[in-house]
Design a protein around this motif. Structure first.
Motif, PDB file in Angstrom:
ATOM      1  N   PRO A  65       0.803  -1.232   0.000  1.00 19.27           N
ATOM      2  CA  PRO A  65       0.000   0.000   0.000  1.00 19.27           C
ATOM      3  C   PRO A  65       0.835   1.281   0.000  1.00 19.27           C
ATOM      4  O   PRO A  65       0.433   2.277  -0.612  1.00 19.27           O
ATOM      5  N   GLU A  66       1.993   1.269   0.656  1.00 21.50           N
ATOM      6  CA  GLU A  66       2.846   2.471   0.645  1.00 21.50           C
ATOM      7  C   GLU A  66       3.219   2.808  -0.798  1.00 21.50           C
ATOM      8  O   GLU A  66       3.143   3.960  -1.232  1.00 21.50           O
ATOM      9  N   ARG A  67       3.626   1.780  -1.504  1.00 23.13           N
ATOM     10  CA  ARG A  67       4.069   1.936  -2.889  1.00 23.13           C
ATOM     11  C   ARG A  67       2.903   2.426  -3.761  1.00 23.13           C
ATOM     12  O   ARG A  67       3.035   3.372  -4.537  1.00 23.13           O
ATOM     13  N   GLN A  68       1.759   1.769  -3.588  1.00 21.80           N
ATOM     14  CA  GLN A  68       0.591   2.122  -4.397  1.00 21.80           C
ATOM     15  C   GLN A  68       0.144   3.558  -4.108  1.00 21.80           C
ATOM     16  O   GLN A  68      -0.217   4.294  -5.022  1.00 21.80           O
ATOM     17  N   ASP A  69       0.176   3.954  -2.852  1.00 27.07           N
ATOM     18  CA  ASP A  69      -0.347   5.271  -2.485  1.00 27.07           C
ATOM     19  C   ASP A  69       0.629   6.411  -2.768  1.00 27.07           C
ATOM     20  O   ASP A  69       0.199   7.522  -3.035  1.00 27.07           O
ATOM     21  N   PHE A  70       1.922   6.150  -2.672  1.00 25.64           N
ATOM     22  CA  PHE A  70       2.878   7.253  -2.784  1.00 25.64           C
ATOM     23  C   PHE A  70       3.734   7.229  -4.053  1.00 25.64           C
ATOM     24  O   PHE A  70       4.115   8.274  -4.550  1.00 25.64           O
ATOM     25  N   HIS A  71       4.076   6.032  -4.537  1.00 21.47           N
ATOM     26  CA  HIS A  71       5.023   5.990  -5.660  1.00 21.47           C
ATOM     27  C   HIS A  71       4.931   4.640  -6.373  1.00 21.47           C
ATOM     28  O   HIS A  71       5.781   3.764  -6.170  1.00 21.47           O
ATOM     29  N   PRO A  72       3.920   4.491  -7.239  1.00 23.87           N
ATOM     30  CA  PRO A  72       3.706   3.192  -7.898  1.00 23.87           C
ATOM     31  C   PRO A  72       4.895   2.731  -8.748  1.00 23.87           C
ATOM     32  O   PRO A  72       4.957   1.551  -9.109  1.00 23.87           O
ATOM     33  N   ALA A  73       5.830   3.639  -9.051  1.00 24.36           N
ATOM     34  CA  ALA A  73       7.007   3.231  -9.829  1.00 24.36           C
ATOM     35  C   ALA A  73       8.168   2.806  -8.922  1.00 24.36           C
ATOM     36  O   ALA A  73       9.274   2.541  -9.404  1.00 24.36           O
ATOM     37  N   ALA A  74       7.934   2.714  -7.627  1.00 21.65           N
ATOM     38  CA  ALA A  74       9.000   2.287  -6.700  1.00 21.65           C
ATOM     39  C   ALA A  74       9.417   0.848  -7.029  1.00 21.65           C
ATOM     40  O   ALA A  74       8.673   0.118  -7.688  1.00 21.65           O
ATOM     41  N   PRO A  75      10.612   0.425  -6.588  1.00 17.93           N
ATOM     42  CA  PRO A  75      11.167  -0.882  -6.981  1.00 17.93           C
ATOM     43  C   PRO A  75      10.203  -2.060  -6.767  1.00 17.93           C
ATOM     44  O   PRO A  75       9.452  -2.094  -5.793  1.00 17.93           O
ATOM     45  N   THR A  76      10.274  -3.016  -7.700  1.00 14.78           N
ATOM     46  CA  THR A  76       9.459  -4.232  -7.585  1.00 14.78           C
ATOM     47  C   THR A  76      10.286  -5.385  -7.019  1.00 14.78           C
ATOM     48  O   THR A  76       9.756  -6.473  -6.814  1.00 14.78           O
ATOM     49  N   THR A  77      11.590  -5.144  -6.825  1.00 11.10           N
ATOM     50  CA  THR A  77      12.432  -6.154  -6.174  1.00 11.10           C
ATOM     51  C   THR A  77      13.107  -5.517  -4.972  1.00 11.10           C
ATOM     52  O   THR A  77      13.752  -4.475  -5.091  1.00 11.10           O
ATOM     53  N   VAL A  78      12.915  -6.123  -3.818  1.00 13.21           N
ATOM     54  CA  VAL A  78      13.438  -5.569  -2.570  1.00 13.21           C
ATOM     55  C   VAL A  78      14.235  -6.649  -1.836  1.00 13.21           C
ATOM     56  O   VAL A  78      13.896  -7.836  -1.910  1.00 13.21           O
ATOM     57  N   ASN A  79      15.299  -6.241  -1.158  1.00 16.28           N
ATOM     58  CA  ASN A  79      16.088  -7.165  -0.331  1.00 16.28           C
ATOM     59  C   ASN A  79      15.942  -6.801   1.141  1.00 16.28           C
ATOM     60  O   ASN A  79      15.980  -5.633   1.488  1.00 16.28           O
ATOM     61  N   ILE A  80      15.820  -7.823   1.956  1.00 12.56           N
ATOM     62  CA  ILE A  80      15.975  -7.628   3.404  1.00 12.56           C
ATOM     63  C   ILE A  80      17.190  -8.442   3.807  1.00 12.56           C
ATOM     64  O   ILE A  80      17.252  -9.651   3.551  1.00 12.56           O
ATOM     65  N   VAL A  81      18.181  -7.770   4.394  1.00 15.72           N
ATOM     66  CA  VAL A  81      19.427  -8.427   4.790  1.00 15.72           C
ATOM     67  C   VAL A  81      19.590  -8.314   6.300  1.00 15.72           C
ATOM     68  O   VAL A  81      19.556  -7.213   6.850  1.00 15.72           O
ATOM     69  N   ILE A  82      19.735  -9.447   6.968  1.00 17.62           N
ATOM     70  CA  ILE A  82      20.007  -9.461   8.399  1.00 17.62           C
ATOM     71  C   ILE A  82      21.522  -9.431   8.571  1.00 17.62           C
ATOM     72  O   ILE A  82      22.221 -10.325   8.089  1.00 17.62           O
ATOM     73  N   ASP A  83      22.013  -8.370   9.211  1.00 20.21           N
ATOM     74  CA  ASP A  83      23.468  -8.173   9.282  1.00 20.21           C
ATOM     75  C   ASP A  83      23.932  -7.954  10.725  1.00 20.21           C
ATOM     76  O   ASP A  83      23.788  -6.868  11.269  1.00 20.21           O
ATOM     77  N   PRO A  84      24.509  -8.986  11.352  1.00 20.27           N
ATOM     78  CA  PRO A  84      24.979  -8.853  12.739  1.00 20.27           C
ATOM     79  C   PRO A  84      26.120  -7.840  12.882  1.00 20.27           C
ATOM     80  O   PRO A  84      26.406  -7.394  13.992  1.00 20.27           O
ATOM     81  N   ASP A  85      26.775  -7.472  11.783  1.00 24.79           N
ATOM     82  CA  ASP A  85      27.868  -6.504  11.860  1.00 24.79           C
ATOM     83  C   ASP A  85      27.373  -5.064  11.873  1.00 24.79           C
ATOM     84  O   ASP A  85      28.151  -4.140  12.102  1.00 24.79           O
ATOM     85  N   TYR A  86      26.087  -4.868  11.586  1.00 19.55           N
ATOM     86  CA  TYR A  86      25.533  -3.514  11.597  1.00 19.55           C
ATOM     87  C   TYR A  86      25.058  -3.200  13.006  1.00 19.55           C
ATOM     88  O   TYR A  86      24.280  -3.945  13.575  1.00 19.55           O
ATOM     89  N   ASP A  87      25.546  -2.091  13.584  1.00 20.80           N
ATOM     90  CA  ASP A  87      25.237  -1.844  14.993  1.00 20.80           C
ATOM     91  C   ASP A  87      24.143  -0.808  15.216  1.00 20.80           C
ATOM     92  O   ASP A  87      23.870  -0.429  16.356  1.00 20.80           O
ATOM     93  N   GLY A  88      23.481  -0.353  14.166  1.00 23.49           N
ATOM     94  CA  GLY A  88      22.310   0.516  14.349  1.00 23.49           C
ATOM     95  C   GLY A  88      21.061  -0.335  14.523  1.00 23.49           C
ATOM     96  O   GLY A  88      21.147  -1.473  14.995  1.00 23.49           O
ATOM     97  N   VAL A  89      19.900   0.190  14.144  1.00 25.84           N
ATOM     98  CA  VAL A  89      18.659  -0.580  14.209  1.00 25.84           C
ATOM     99  C   VAL A  89      18.366  -1.174  12.837  1.00 25.84           C
ATOM    100  O   VAL A  89      18.334  -2.399  12.662  1.00 25.84           O
ATOM    101  N   ALA A  90      18.159  -0.319  11.855  1.00 21.68           N
ATOM    102  CA  ALA A  90      17.870  -0.742  10.486  1.00 21.68           C
ATOM    103  C   ALA A  90      18.057   0.459   9.568  1.00 21.68           C
ATOM    104  O   ALA A  90      17.921   1.597  10.006  1.00 21.68           O
ATOM    105  N   TYR A  91      18.382   0.202   8.319  1.00 21.98           N
ATOM    106  CA  TYR A  91      18.524   1.324   7.386  1.00 21.98           C
ATOM    107  C   TYR A  91      18.306   0.868   5.954  1.00 21.98           C
ATOM    108  O   TYR A  91      18.400  -0.324   5.641  1.00 21.98           O
ATOM    109  N   VAL A  92      18.027   1.864   5.115  1.00 20.14           N
ATOM    110  CA  VAL A  92      17.993   1.654   3.666  1.00 20.14           C
ATOM    111  C   VAL A  92      19.093   2.526   3.093  1.00 20.14           C
ATOM    112  O   VAL A  92      19.210   3.707   3.446  1.00 20.14           O
TER     113      VAL A  92
END
Ligand SMILES: [Zn+2]
Length: 235
Positions: A65-92
């Motif tokens: 819904p975020e994509r549909q409501d705000f930016h229908p041309a946003a990426p159709t392929t997304v990655n979620i990477v779990i990274d124990p070396d990253y010491d923040g919370v989460a980022y893009v």
């Protein structure tokens, strides 16, 4: 690569840890829904299956819904990477990382209810602004919109004890960012429908200026905040 933070655990487990790392567990999955493909990677299987399933479910419930409501041309392929070396919370990230959500599993271990962090990060992919943290794309507004959206599309914000503030604290302003700006956006949107979409598309096209607030709401940004601050109890 060495991970000093994990060393004490490896020492404690002794040879068992060596055996485990020789056949290191890894989890990878591909899911498709609503024309969007999600690649989920957890190279060290750091996130338990139940939390992982909720992350994947939350991603689709929010991103579609975020994509549909705000930016229908946003990426159709997304990655979620779990990274124990990253010491923040989460980022893009930017550029080649602009459709990748990186998550610190230690945060999820401590806050297993906070799976709607994905709702906030997914919005950063939808935003896809060409820049970050400058006059044309102010960081406080980027993060404020992402938290406004987390409130609106979140699957279970209550599980994380997460909510937009309903009071004002001394020192807060429209540019405090995150939840403070998110709550201000929610209040402003209710009175001036279409404001958030207008801001979002201007940020994406490079056409954002503070005057846009006045054009859309009839109030300058500081005047609108003053009105908002007057309407809310002090907290
Ligand atoms: Zn953010």
């Amino acid at each position: 690569m060495t991970r000093p933070a994990l060393l004490p655990l490896s020492l404690a487990l002794g040879s068992l840890a060596l055996i485990a790392s020789a056949s290191a567990p890894a989890f990878e999955a591909e899911r498709q829904q609503g024309g969007v493909t999600l690649h989920y990677q957890d190279a060290s299987e750091a996130v338990p299956a139940a939390v992982r399933d909720r992350i994947i479910e939350t991603f689709f419930k929010a991103y579609l819904p975020e994509r549909q409501d705000f930016h229908p041309a946003a990426p159709t392929t997304v990655n979620i990477v779990i990274d124990p070396d990253y010491d923040g919370v989460a980022y893009v990230g930017e550029k080649s990382q602009a459709a990748t959500i990186t998550i610190n599993p230690a945060w999820l271990a401590k806050h297993p209810g906070d799976t709607d962090l994905v709702t906030h990060e997914a919005m950063h992919i939808v935003q896809g602004y060409p820049e970050y943290a400058n006059e044309r794309v102010p960081g406080w507004l980027v993060e404020g919109i992402a938290d406004y959206v987390r409130d609106r599309y979140g699957v279970d914000n209550a599980a994380a004890g997460w909510a937009l503030p309903t009071t004002i604290k001394d020192g807060q302003n429209f540019d405090t960012g995150y939840r403070v700006t998110g709550a201000f956006l929610k209040w402003s949107e209710a009175r001036h429908p279409g404001l958030v979409k207008t801001l979002d598309s201007a940020l994406r096209s490079g056409g954002y200026t503070p005057q846009l607030w006045q054009k859309h709401t009839g109030h300058t940004l500081p005047a609108l905040w003053a009105e908002y601050a007057k309407a809310l109890p002090r907290g």
